[in-house]
Design an enzyme around this catalytic site. Structure first.
Site, PDB file in Angstrom:
ATOM      1  N   LYS A   1     -28.271 -14.997  -1.278  1.00  0.00           N
ATOM      2  CA  LYS A   1     -27.795 -16.104  -0.932  1.00  0.00           C
ATOM      3  C   LYS A   1     -26.855 -15.766   0.437  1.00  0.00           C
ATOM      4  CE  LYS A   1     -26.528 -18.344  -5.151  1.00  0.00           C
ATOM      5  NZ  LYS A   1     -25.457 -18.309  -6.497  1.00  0.00           N
TER       6      LYS A   1
ATOM      7  N   ASP B   1     -27.502 -12.065  -9.134  1.00  0.00           N
ATOM      8  CA  ASP B   1     -27.073 -13.039  -8.087  1.00  0.00           C
ATOM      9  C   ASP B   1     -25.505 -12.538  -8.133  1.00  0.00           C
ATOM     10  OD1 ASP B   1     -25.796 -15.096  -7.134  1.00  0.00           O
ATOM     11  OD2 ASP B   1     -26.072 -16.718  -8.572  1.00  0.00           O
TER      12      ASP B   1
ATOM     13  N   GLU C   1     -26.284 -29.687  -9.345  1.00  0.00           N
ATOM     14  CA  GLU C   1     -27.511 -29.381  -8.537  1.00  0.00           C
ATOM     15  C   GLU C   1     -28.637 -30.645  -8.947  1.00  0.00           C
ATOM     16  OE1 GLU C   1     -28.752 -25.367  -9.147  1.00  0.00           O
ATOM     17  OE2 GLU C   1     -26.959 -24.717  -7.808  1.00  0.00           O
TER      18      GLU C   1
ATOM     19  N   GLN D   1     -25.935 -21.529 -17.568  1.00  0.00           N
ATOM     20  CA  GLN D   1     -25.746 -22.443 -16.229  1.00  0.00           C
ATOM     21  C   GLN D   1     -27.118 -23.141 -15.860  1.00  0.00           C
ATOM     22  OE1 GLN D   1     -23.578 -21.060 -13.090  1.00  0.00           O
ATOM     23  NE2 GLN D   1     -25.222 -21.142 -11.575  1.00  0.00           N
TER      24      GLN D   1
ATOM     25  N   ARG E   1     -27.161 -23.000  -2.495  1.00  0.00           N
ATOM     26  CA  ARG E   1     -25.776 -22.948  -3.385  1.00  0.00           C
ATOM     27  C   ARG E   1     -25.645 -24.387  -4.036  1.00  0.00           C
ATOM     28  NH1 ARG E   1     -22.801 -18.208  -2.588  1.00  0.00           N
ATOM     29  NH2 ARG E   1     -22.086 -18.891  -4.574  1.00  0.00           N
ATOM     30  N   SER E   2     -24.908 -24.501  -5.220  1.00  0.00           N
ATOM     31  CA  SER E   2     -24.524 -25.567  -5.942  1.00  0.00           C
ATOM     32  C   SER E   2     -23.945 -26.780  -4.885  1.00  0.00           C
ATOM     33  CB  SER E   2     -23.941 -25.628  -7.014  1.00  0.00           C
ATOM     34  OG  SER E   2     -22.554 -24.623  -6.642  1.00  0.00           O
TER      35      SER E   2
ATOM     36  N   ASP F   1     -30.639 -19.026 -15.491  1.00  0.00           N
ATOM     37  CA  ASP F   1     -29.767 -18.399 -14.678  1.00  0.00           C
ATOM     38  C   ASP F   1     -28.622 -18.449 -15.838  1.00  0.00           C
ATOM     39  OD1 ASP F   1     -27.710 -17.342 -13.542  1.00  0.00           O
ATOM     40  OD2 ASP F   1     -27.600 -18.958 -12.014  1.00  0.00           O
TER      41      ASP F   1
ATOM     42  N   GLU G   1     -31.509 -14.430 -14.775  1.00  0.00           N
ATOM     43  CA  GLU G   1     -30.595 -14.196 -13.781  1.00  0.00           C
ATOM     44  C   GLU G   1     -29.119 -13.931 -14.296  1.00  0.00           C
ATOM     45  OE1 GLU G   1     -30.683 -17.283 -10.473  1.00  0.00           O
ATOM     46  OE2 GLU G   1     -28.518 -16.862 -10.076  1.00  0.00           O
TER      47      GLU G   1
HETATM   48  P1  PGA Z   1     -23.186 -21.578  -7.118  1.00  0.00           P
HETATM   49  O1  PGA Z   1     -24.034 -20.826  -7.934  1.00  0.00           O
HETATM   50  O2  PGA Z   1     -22.489 -22.565  -7.721  1.00  0.00           O
HETATM   51  O3  PGA Z   1     -22.124 -20.584  -6.773  1.00  0.00           O
HETATM   52  O4  PGA Z   1     -23.956 -22.048  -5.856  1.00  0.00           O
HETATM   53  C1  PGA Z   1     -25.531 -21.070  -8.409  1.00  0.00           C
HETATM   54  C2  PGA Z   1     -26.222 -19.927  -9.032  1.00  0.00           C
HETATM   55  O5  PGA Z   1     -25.391 -19.257  -9.677  1.00  0.00           O
HETATM   56  O6  PGA Z   1     -27.196 -19.646  -8.808  1.00  0.00           O
HETATM   57 ZN    ZN Z   2     -26.751 -17.494 -10.273  1.00  0.00          ZN
END
Ligand code: PGA
Ligand code: ZN
Length: 422
Positions: free
Chosen positions: A338, A313, A208, A165, A367-368, A245, A286
């Site tokens: 988070k 996470d 992001e 990711q 978060r994204s 990540d 991560e």
């Molecule tokens: P998210 O993921 O899209 O759930 O915010 C961000 C992440 O995995 O750190």
């Molecule tokens: Zn993550």
């Protein structure tokens, strides 16, 4: 204790153009606070429930009008007129919801109120929000978090062109937020040129703001990041290091990791991660394994040793029960925090305290799907996070947090955490 006079909410749009909740809490003193709730895309299955309207004719079912009504009607009627501290308010909302995962009122409604109350209470007390958060958690205000900034994106944030990711920059030599951002800018520019040349694509970015060219594999992402650091005239490792990540839950099916090539079992996946650690200047990994691969996380932690953070996470979901289990099993060494994975500030504070008491590091994360709200920067400073993860430096929903960190830095003169600290 502050007395709540009125709770209201508004459906607004996040950085993906999807609805989310903005809540406002007005206190009897007249002080008020407003806060917006973020939303993930690469979510853990143990996260609390984000309540969506489910009407396919409106935002594909993603509307938040029900959650907004739960703030302005249910929570307002139940809570207005009463004095609360943060813990009492959060406990009352959890009890009013009555489900294990905040499914009735919606974690987006509950978190909106939890955060808006924090802002209102800080205003009433005449203190900056970061100080309110520090007092709430009983943490001295001593340091600013180290930046971890998204450079390259894949996985669910970039249409899956490569399974992992994020590859993030960690400006380890920077003593200030200001220096860290300047170093990141230089590397990001170099990376944009390098990837345009190498992959023949324009600087396409993901959710992001990370660059998302068609990398052939994860190793190319890591090698290109190192090349970009060098091209910017900085030293890979001692100047700017990397964090990854992996978000492994999202390419784990039927007990195998589908990273490209032959699917890997857990031992093979751990070997691959240890190989990356040996070849690239990685300080933090991560979700290197899937969220339900409990049996193998302790091996991952043992293999990566103490010099690389084994960060959970989706694995931990900011959930105190999961964190306790992981501490007992020796399954990680750092918590990705988070707040909307658990739904109230008080429960997130409990998660933070558990992690810190076990000697873990804490990365406070956005978060994204984000908004222009900047409370996350105050939270990361107030709770003494060792790292902050907000995304890239190209989109205003991310920059709101970086700009707030710059303001807090100017106001407090606090130093950035050094590595390894303590
Ligand atoms: P998210 O993921 O899209 O759930 O915010 C961000 C992440 O995995 O750190
Ligand atoms: Zn993550």
């Amino acid at each position: 204790m502050p007395t709540i006079a009125r709770l209201t909410a508004l459906e607004i749009l996040d950085s993906r153009g999807r609805p989310t909740v903005r809540a406002t809490c007005t206190l009897a003193s007249g002080a008020s606070g407003t806060a917006s709730v973020p939303s993930g895309a690469s979510t853990g299955s143990a996260e609390v429930l984000e309540l969506r309207d489910g009407d396919p004719a409106r935002y594909g079912g993603l509307g938040c009008r029900t959650a907004v009504r739960h703030v302005a009607e249910d929570l307002h009627l139940a809570l207005a007129g009463q004095p609360f501290d943060q813990a009492g308010l959060d406990r009352a909302m959890v009890a009013l919801d009555g489900t294990p995962n905040k499914a009735r009122l919606g974690a987006n409604a509950i978190l909106g109120v939890s955060l808006a109350f924090a802002r209102a209470a800080a205003t009433e007390a005449g203190v900056p929000l970061y100080r309110y958060f520090a007092d709430l958690a009983g943490v001295p205000l001593a340091t600013l978090p180290r930046l971890t900034i998204n450079l390259f994106s894949g996985g669910k944030h970039a249409g899956g062109q490569v399974p992992i990711q994020d590859v993030l920059l960690v400006p380890v030599a920077a003593r200030t937020i200001d220096e860290g951002l300047a170093a990141t800018y230089a590397v990001y520019q170099a990376a944009a040129e390098l990837t345009a040349r190498k992959y023949g694509t324009r600087a396409l970015t993901a959710d992001e703001g990370g660059l998302a060219p068609p990398f052939p594999d994860a190793e190319a992402m890591l090698a290109d990041a190192v090349a970009a650091i060098e091209a910017a005239g900085l030293a890979p490792g001692s100047g700017v290091a990397l964090a990854v990540d992996v978000a492994a839950s999202h390419f784990h099916r039927e007990g195998r990791y589908h990273l490209g090539g032959d699917p890997l079992d857990s031992a093979g996946m751990i070997d691959r991660l240890a190989g990356w650690r040996a070849s690239y200047p990685i300080v933090s990994i991560e979700d290197g394994l899937a969220e339900d691969d409990w049996a193998n996380w302790p091996t991952l932690r043992a293999r990566l040793g103490d010099d690389t953070l084994v960060l959970g996470d989706d694995f931990l979901c900011t959930n105190p029960a999961r964190i306790r289990r992981a501490i007992d099993a020796g399954a990680a060494s750092a918590l990705l925090l988070k707040v909307n994975q658990i739904g109230t500030l008080s429960e997130a504070a409990e998660a933070r305290a558990l992690a810190r008491d076990a000697g873990w590091h804490v990365t406070v994360s956005a978060r994204s799907g984000e908004t222009e709200d900047d409370w996350l920067a105050d939270l990361a400073v107030g709770w003494g996070g060792q790292q902050i993860k907000v995304g890239s430096i190209t989109q205003s929903e991310r920059l709101a947090k970086y700009n707030r960190l710059l303001a807090i830095e100017a106001e407090t003169g606090l130093p950035v955490v050094t590595w390894p600290e303590e």
